[in-house]
Design a protein around this motif. Sequence first.
Motif, PDB file in Angstrom:
ATOM      1  N   GLY A 367       0.804  -1.211   0.000  1.00  0.00           N
ATOM      2  CA  GLY A 367       0.000   0.000   0.000  1.00  0.00           C
ATOM      3  C   GLY A 367       0.838   1.262   0.000  1.00  0.00           C
ATOM      4  N   THR A 368       0.248   2.335   0.508  1.00  0.00           N
ATOM      5  CA  THR A 368       0.910   3.641   0.445  1.00  0.00           C
ATOM      6  C   THR A 368       1.995   3.807   1.502  1.00  0.00           C
ATOM      7  OG1 THR A 368      -0.833   4.589   1.833  1.00  0.00           O
ATOM      8  CG2 THR A 368      -1.113   4.756  -0.556  1.00  0.00           C
ATOM      9  N   ASP A 369       1.999   2.983   2.521  1.00  0.00           N
ATOM     10  CA  ASP A 369       3.072   3.046   3.517  1.00  0.00           C
ATOM     11  C   ASP A 369       4.227   2.178   3.028  1.00  0.00           C
ATOM     12  OD1 ASP A 369       4.638   3.439   5.719  1.00  0.00           O
ATOM     13  OD2 ASP A 369       3.454   2.147   7.051  1.00  0.00           O
ATOM     14  N   SER A 370       4.869   2.639   1.975  1.00  0.00           N
ATOM     15  CA  SER A 370       5.921   1.864   1.325  1.00  0.00           C
ATOM     16  C   SER A 370       6.873   2.810   0.613  1.00  0.00           C
ATOM     17  CB  SER A 370       5.327   0.876   0.309  1.00  0.00           C
ATOM     18  OG  SER A 370       4.656   1.575  -0.719  1.00  0.00           O
ATOM     19  N   GLN A 371       8.109   2.358   0.443  1.00  0.00           N
ATOM     20  CA  GLN A 371       9.091   3.177  -0.258  1.00  0.00           C
ATOM     21  C   GLN A 371       8.717   3.345  -1.723  1.00  0.00           C
ATOM     22  OE1 GLN A 371      11.680   4.875   1.252  1.00  0.00           O
ATOM     23  NE2 GLN A 371      11.631   5.882  -0.749  1.00  0.00           N
ATOM     24  N   ILE A 372       8.194   2.273  -2.338  1.00  0.00           N
ATOM     25  CA  ILE A 372       7.800   2.384  -3.742  1.00  0.00           C
ATOM     26  C   ILE A 372       6.774   3.497  -3.919  1.00  0.00           C
ATOM     27  CG2 ILE A 372       6.392   1.252  -5.518  1.00  0.00           C
ATOM     28  CD1 ILE A 372       7.994  -1.255  -5.145  1.00  0.00           C
ATOM     29  N   TRP A 373       5.763   3.544  -3.055  1.00  0.00           N
ATOM     30  CA  TRP A 373       4.740   4.576  -3.208  1.00  0.00           C
ATOM     31  C   TRP A 373       5.340   5.965  -3.038  1.00  0.00           C
ATOM     32  CZ3 TRP A 373       0.482   5.578  -5.487  1.00  0.00           C
ATOM     33  CH2 TRP A 373      -0.249   6.724  -5.145  1.00  0.00           C
ATOM     34  N   ARG A 374       6.198   6.143  -2.050  1.00  0.00           N
ATOM     35  CA  ARG A 374       6.822   7.456  -1.868  1.00  0.00           C
ATOM     36  C   ARG A 374       7.643   7.848  -3.096  1.00  0.00           C
ATOM     37  NH1 ARG A 374       6.702   5.373   3.448  1.00  0.00           N
ATOM     38  NH2 ARG A 374       8.662   4.230   3.216  1.00  0.00           N
ATOM     39  N   ASP A 375       8.333   6.869  -3.696  1.00  0.00           N
ATOM     40  CA  ASP A 375       9.117   7.150  -4.901  1.00  0.00           C
ATOM     41  C   ASP A 375       8.218   7.477  -6.082  1.00  0.00           C
ATOM     42  OD1 ASP A 375      11.475   6.721  -3.535  1.00  0.00           O
ATOM     43  OD2 ASP A 375      11.752   4.674  -4.264  1.00  0.00           O
ATOM     44  N   VAL A 376       7.072   6.788  -6.184  1.00  0.00           N
ATOM     45  CA  VAL A 376       6.125   7.034  -7.269  1.00  0.00           C
ATOM     46  C   VAL A 376       5.572   8.457  -7.191  1.00  0.00           C
ATOM     47  CG1 VAL A 376       3.779   6.439  -8.032  1.00  0.00           C
ATOM     48  CG2 VAL A 376       5.493   4.642  -7.745  1.00  0.00           C
ATOM     49  N   VAL A 377       5.233   8.885  -6.000  1.00  0.00           N
ATOM     50  CA  VAL A 377       4.708  10.245  -5.812  1.00  0.00           C
ATOM     51  C   VAL A 377       5.786  11.277  -6.133  1.00  0.00           C
ATOM     52  CG1 VAL A 377       3.804  11.882  -4.115  1.00  0.00           C
ATOM     53  CG2 VAL A 377       2.968   9.515  -4.147  1.00  0.00           C
TER      54      VAL A 377
END
Length: 667
Positions: A367-377
């Motif tokens: 979900g959004t509590d992840s490094q991938i999501w932070r990088d995507v944003v």
Amino acid sequence: MKRELSVPGIAYGGDYNPEQWPEETWAEDMRLMREAGVTMVSVGIFSWALLEPAEGEYDFSLLDRVLDLLHENGIAADLATPTAAPPAWFFKAHPEALPVDQDGRRLSYGSRQTFCPSSPAYRRAALRITAELARHYAGHPAVVMWHVHNEYGCHNPACYCDTSAQAFRGWLRARYGDLAKLNDAWGTTFWSQWYYDWDEILPPRATGAVPNPTHQLDWHRFCSDELLSLYTAERDVLGQAAPDIPATTNFMVMYNFDALDYWRWAPKLDIVSNDHYLQSADPESQIDIALSGDQVRSLAGGPWLLMEHSTGAVNWQPVNRAKGPGELRRNALAHVARGADGIAYFQWRAAKAGAEQWHSAMLPHAGTDSQIWRDVVRLGADLRALAEVRGSAGTAQVAIVWDWNARWAMELPSQPSAELRFQDLVRTWYEPLWRSGVAVDFVRPDADLSAYRVVLAPSLYLVDDEGAANLVSFASGGGTLAVGFHSGAVDENCHVRLGGYPGAFREALGVRSDELFPLLPGESVGLSGGGTGTLWSERVRLSGAEPVESYTTGPLAGIPAVTRNSHGEGTTWYLATQPDAATLAGLLDRIRREAGVEPVRATPEGVEAALRRGTDADYLFLINHTDCPAHIAVAADATELLTGKPVPGAVSVAAGEIAVVREPRGD
């Protein structure tokens, strides 16, 4: 006139497969897409079974709701024809459409692309669903591009069934006209392979010994053209319904795919798109990103779209590693640096079921509590900051010759060495240029070469008379041409060019070889400059050229290994071995310096530099692949776009980070 994508700036998104999730998750998808800065998604790629649950019965209700929702949220749709994955009912009705492998086994359905490209039943069904899709959505405000099929030839580059055999014979009739010309081209007097009737010709199915090389080469050409005919058929149906909407299909210009001749495909696309995935075993996969990007830009003749890559691990390699810190961002912006005007991923939301459930996505399982999501944003913000880069072009003065026919032919059986790999040979020449920051285009042998000072042909085993004459003319007119070993050896029919090697280039290079001495795995020969050569050696005799390096060990000690020749107004080089990395880098550095080619920018080792040229400004991309900060000189009135800050005279790029510098251009 090719149609253009109407999405502003650098498009951003990925494959969106809402049919895999309960409808109540769609509102969350929209909210998170807006948060990430997504501007376009591909939809419907694998939805044939839902859109046509039974032959001739259509249900677009789910896709209607999805497209309406996307439009309400300001997100454009790249709407796919779902023809890469025919449904089970189709194969139950048409089992003859299933593909047959080289050993005669008919494969089953249950995955994707399990169809024979020559199947009339498949073509009819594919065009029928395409026509219905086009009729239904031609006027939908969310649809800004047609995504035709998906990764043509990824899993079915060839089918060996009787239907394919008949289609192959038709293709051969069109190419040769009569059997006498085919027999001559294929050299069928060898091994009593002469054909007296077209119906005697089969695909190159499994046989007891080495198949005819020209037969195999024409089969590669046919298979590429057969899939291309499917693309153009669908494209034309879409164009009739919606003449203003551009069409694309996603190429796979990456290391391990060679089934299609994309020089023939690219002119048929309104917008060239590519899928690129890293090889986990490659310790410097950033070089493959650059090579692929330069090649796709060259195919497109300008900007292009990255239709798929991964936020982290893929699911189809022996070991599927996650990306390291900052790697997602570096990978994406490296593609932009090489001409991508859009960045997209497979896929938006990581699947919880199915064959690709362990493939990373923009919204991962965590979900959004992840490094991938932070990088995507963060990447979404970066791409918004780079909107003005859209449409800018490359600046190369060096071209590398790339030809799928040469690749197919050189990697056929019974060559002097089975150790030669076209892609590897090209990369060994590309890599030192990349390290030096020298801009590179890729060209076909018969391309217009007037924009270049240096043309490199690392591996051009097969070349036709037109292509050979074009390259030689480039040199005689004042250019610098460098040719790698085992090039120019055969013509377009795989017939050896007689009179000595390197065949078509012998006179222009000022050398003649009478015998080849390929090296065993692990074997090397010494070179007079202190380096070594691997893979290959040959007995070179000078006929006008001067020696630059000679063999110092082995049976050819004292024989030239690298030569330089004056040809007309230009210069030619021949490398009759594979020099070690340092020696090759030194040779290529000398070649391009003598021709007056400079890097786009001087950078510390490990800092990648690429330049895109706009109408009023240059955009310098600096990607730091090292663990140390780097400082690079830039123009006095430069601005770093990702931060929006002026960087007068110099820019600092932190370890693992990227800078994109706008340098205004004067008149």
